[in-house]
Design an enzyme around this catalytic site. Structure first.
Site, PDB file in Angstrom:
ATOM      1  N   ASP A 291      -6.130   2.570   9.357  1.00 44.01           N
ATOM      2  CA  ASP A 291      -6.088   1.661   8.224  1.00 44.01           C
ATOM      3  C   ASP A 291      -7.492   1.051   8.112  1.00 44.01           C
ATOM      4  O   ASP A 291      -8.324   1.156   9.014  1.00 44.01           O
ATOM      5  CB  ASP A 291      -4.999   0.593   8.418  1.00 44.01           C
ATOM      6  CG  ASP A 291      -4.630  -0.082   7.094  1.00 44.01           C
ATOM      7  OD1 ASP A 291      -5.380   0.081   6.104  1.00 44.01           O
ATOM      8  OD2 ASP A 291      -3.606  -0.786   7.041  1.00 44.01           O
TER       9      ASP A 291
HETATM   10  C1  BGC Z   1      -4.006  -1.664   3.667  1.00 45.75           C
HETATM   11  C2  BGC Z   1      -3.685  -0.197   3.364  1.00 45.75           C
HETATM   12  C3  BGC Z   1      -4.546   0.273   2.236  1.00 45.75           C
HETATM   13  C4  BGC Z   1      -6.007   0.087   2.626  1.00 45.75           C
HETATM   14  C5  BGC Z   1      -6.988   0.549   1.572  1.00 45.75           C
HETATM   15  C6  BGC Z   1      -5.502  -1.888   3.878  1.00 45.75           C
HETATM   16  O1  BGC Z   1      -5.783  -3.248   3.920  1.00 45.75           O
HETATM   17  O2  BGC Z   1      -3.297  -2.072   4.810  1.00 45.75           O
HETATM   18  O3  BGC Z   1      -2.327  -0.078   3.050  1.00 45.75           O
HETATM   19  O4  BGC Z   1      -4.275   1.606   1.941  1.00 45.75           O
HETATM   20  O5  BGC Z   1      -6.251  -1.297   2.852  1.00 45.75           O
HETATM   21  O6  BGC Z   1      -7.007  -0.298   0.498  1.00 45.75           O
END
Ligand code: BGC
Length: 769
Positions: A291
């Protein structure tokens, strides 16, 4: 050797010593030199063999927060230099000399998240906001959800992206979880099957998905630092199970590891999770990414674990990978393995295939899919005296509640979508030829035009309510709730209704009931709320969830009876928040800023807990009313197991007066011989087509004996006990229409798995398991 190839140079930037690599190695092949292998023309192994160390490092590190490449200390860029999709969350780096294109990775679960405006371009780039994941799961309709995936995926393709950062599939462990709207259900069978359907729909476009967040990202409080203590059994039966079902059924191109720690280690650093379970046991074939900007900082552990790509990626990480290999702390073979995982996906991507995207998907057609799925995900919770559907004699509506005018399409954060519009309930009712009372509508519209006021209900005086009750045919009052990334919902002000809301419900009910008129409550909410304090005041309650950009039209479809409600709860509404089994342990300890959370409820999540320990919910799992009635025939069970599968057949008939759809739910109560078991568990489900009055549909369910097994921590095995089982078929977890007994003659070890994922200390679960 690598040093010689790389021509690395050091630059001083902002006082820090940064290694900046230039991709020169092999970039200008000498005359007569062997041609440089090209992805697609040569084998992936040959391409990897031709890569410099820096190029390999560029593959395992993402292309930066905007996905436009890695910015070096001197301000220059490598990896990729163009930005094809402004607003995309990230991308992979390109290595043009080897024919490796960059891939574009936008968010997110409820629609493609991109910027509406682009520099030097007057065109506006909207994407469709589809219903929230929780709404989609409430359809219990895998065919419809697949259509949503196909429409949504088409936007991903036609706007020039490769992999959508969706779906989210974490379990609704606690209703206060801030991102629950991005997730499907408290039950892994629903979550896994709905996710598999949407992934199939997405990937039918030739784009990829990233199923997330692997695993147990069930809260936002300290989401990147929280250490979750979970037994292997709870992981295997609940939290991993949803992923297992979806991954085995639909092979998503990628998996996104989660921010949190499980049993002492960040998930992105766990080889047992990312390699042993995911690849060796489940057969996952894609690549794993982190993530965005998590707190796990050990790149070597992440690489070794099989977390193939670090997102969003920066120059410092590229150089740390290079240095780790040069100093022998990272085996280049590990790097090669991870690069291979990534290239295996890149060759399937639209970017690699030079897909000529139009930049103009059919948003009008997709809006219709969004509207249909929104309406089908709505759950009719109460309907006294046939208060719904609205009659043609009830055209004049006193439409109350801020959310009737500022209707909520979906949640906030990376799951938000830049949509062309959100149809309000007021707009939807007007479109359906019903008339929200004009003066009231004008007052509300002016009030909610200031978005800061939306979370405070407009105060309507008693005399106004009395006038409305005299003048209008019916009152419709909407309660709105929203939530999103980085923050869990507040118990007092988000889960419970605020005093002003309770007072408005109370006074509206009194004014309208005095005139012999009805009060309909619409819930435009992100997750379960308290209903105990007010629900007896309503004649009907329609749970509309967050149904996407066509919200008001979809709500009006159900309120007016154009669509007969067929949604079912995929997550329980409890009578009291304290009834939720994780209430005592959410969001962990110390309460003010949690560092650790013990999943002491074990496998008893949602209805598994309420049904086993006789706790009566407000609205149970699987529940939802219809404007018609159905009857389920007795179960026909096949006499013997065929290929270790139990076969059960039922016929369902529409016994009412209007056409409708019903969800047939199959539960099994297993004998608790060797270990404690939940009173019942959902094993399968199916939704009917639209059945006219008197029409029937027959379903045959094939239930593998392996799916009846429980996980034994001490034996690292799934075991189906011998004994008597009860098959229960119904229209909710508590409305069981037919039952049938069957026997399993001998205890079976249905699967042996690796001895992994153990908690460092025993987790003090409440109930023997
Ligand atoms: C979130 C993800 C997301 C990623 C990109 C993160 O903060 O947890 O779900 O895909 O950001 O935006």
């Amino acid at each position: 050797m690598f040093k010689a190839l790389l021509h690395l140079r050091k630059v001083i930037c902002a006082g820090a010593l940064i290694w900046c690599g230039l991709i020169t190695a092999g970039a200008q092949p000498k005359i007569n030199a062997k041609p440089v292998p090209q992805l697609g023309k040569n084998s992936i192994k040959e391409v990897i063999a031709a890569m410099t160390l820096q190029e390999k490092a560029l593959m395992v590190i993402g292309g930066g927060r905007t996905g436009t490449g890695i910015i070096l200390g001197d301000g220059s860029m490598i990896g990729r230099t163009e930005s094809r999709l402004p607003g995309a969350a990230g991308g992979t780096n390109a290595i043009p000399r080897l024919g490796i294109p960059a891939m574009v990775l936008p968010d997110g679960p409820a629609g493609l998240r991109i910027d509406v405006k682009r520099q030097g371009d007057n065109k506006l780039y909207y994407a469709t906001a589809f219903p929230s994941a929780t709404t989609l799961a409430s359809t219990w309709d895998t065919a419809l959800v697949k259509r949503v995936g196909a429409a949504f995926g088409n936007e991903v393709l036609e706007y020039g992206a490769d992999i959508i950062l969706a779906p989210g599939i974490n379990i609704h462990r606690n209703p206060l979880g801030g991102r629950n709207f991005e997730y499907y259900s408290e039950d892994p069978v629903v979550a896994g099957n709905i996710a598999a359907a949407i992934i199939k729909g997405f990937q039918s476009n030739g784009i990829g998905t990233s199923i997330k967040h692997f695993v147990a990202n069930n809260q936002e409080a300290n989401r990147a630092g929280i250490n979750e203590l979970i037994t292997e059994r709870s992981l295997r039966e609940i939290y991993l199970k949803a992923f297992e079902i979806a991954i085995k059924k639909s092979q998503p191109w990628t998996v996104m590891s989660s921010y949190n720690l499980v049993n002492g280690t960040h998930t992105s650093e766990r080889a047992d999770l990312l390699t042993t379970v995911l690849r060796d046991e489940w057969g996952f074939k894609g690549y794993v990414m982190t993530d965005w900007g998590g707190k796990a900082k050990n790149l070597i552990a992440q690489m070794n674990a099989g977390n193939d790509v670090i997102m969003p990626g920066n120059a410092n990480q590229v150089n740390r990978i290079i240095s780790a290999v040069e100093h022998d702390s990272l085996d280049v073979k590990v790097l090669d393995r991870n690069v291979e995982h990534i290239l295996n996906i890149i060759v399937k991507s639209p970017s690699f295939k030079h897909y000529k995207y139009s930049g103009a998907p059919d948003l009008k057609a997709h809006a219709q899919v969004s509207r249909q799925a929104g309406a089908e995900g709505m759950v009719l919770l109460e309907n006294h005296g046939n208060a719904l559907p609205l009659k043609s004699s009830q055209k004049n509506i006193a439409l109350l509640g801020n959310a009737s005018y500022a209707t909520i399409a979906g949640g906030t954060g990376s799951g938000d979508v830049n949509k062309v519009h959100v149809i309000s309930l007021a707009g939807g009712l007007t479109n359906a030829d019903f008339m929200p009372e004009a003066q009231l509508a004008a007052t509300y519209n002016s009030y909610v035009s200031d978005w800061r006021k939306r979370s405070r209900e407009l105060n309507i005086a008693d005399y106004q309510l009395n006038t409305l009750a005299a003048k209008c045919d019916v009152a419709v009052l909407t309660i709105g709730r929203n939530s999103g990334e980085t923050k869990d919902r507040d118990l007092d002000s988000n889960y419970h209704l605020k005093p002003a809301e309770l007072s408005l419900i109370d006074r509206t009910a009194t004014a309208f009931h005095q005139q012999g008129k009805k009060l309909i409550i619409v819930l435009n909410i992100c997750g379960p709320i308290d209903t105990k304090a007010w629900r007896t005041k309503a004649d009907a309650i329609l749970l509309a969830w967050q149904p996407g950009q066509e919200a008001g039209d979809a709500m009006a479809d159900v309120l007016t009876g154009k669509v007969n409600p067929s949604g079912k709860l995929a997550t329980t509404f409890t009578e009291n928040y304290e009834d939720v089994p994780s209430a005592r342990d959410f969001p962990g300890t110390p309460a003010a800023s949690p560092e650790q959370v013990a999943y002491r409820e074990g496998i008893y999540v949602g209805y598994r807990y309420y049904d086993t320990f006789n706790i009566k919910p407000a609205y149970e799992f699987g529940y939802g009313l219809s404007y018609t009635t159905f009857k389920i025939s007795p179960v026909k069970l096949a006499a013997a197991l065929v290929k270790n599968r139990l076969t059960a057949q039922v016929t369902i008939t529409n016994t009412g007066k209007v056409a409708g759809k019903e969800v047939v739910q199959v539960y099994v109560a297993a004998p608790a011989k060797s270990i404690a078991k939940p009173a019942q568990e959902l094993k399968d489900f199916a939704k009917t087509r639209l059945l006219k009055p008197g029409e029937s549909q027959t379903f045959t369910f094939n239930i593998p004996v392996a799916s009846l097994a429980s996980f034994h921590n001490d034996k690292n095995a799934w075991i189906t006990d011998a004994g008597q089982y009860l098959l229960k078929i119904g229209t909710s977890s508590r409305q069981i229409a037919q039952t049938s007994i069957f026997n399993i003659s001998a205890t079976m070890v249905t699967e042996r798995v690796h001895s992994v994922l153990h908690p460092p200390q025993s987790v003090d679960v409440y109930n023997a398991q």
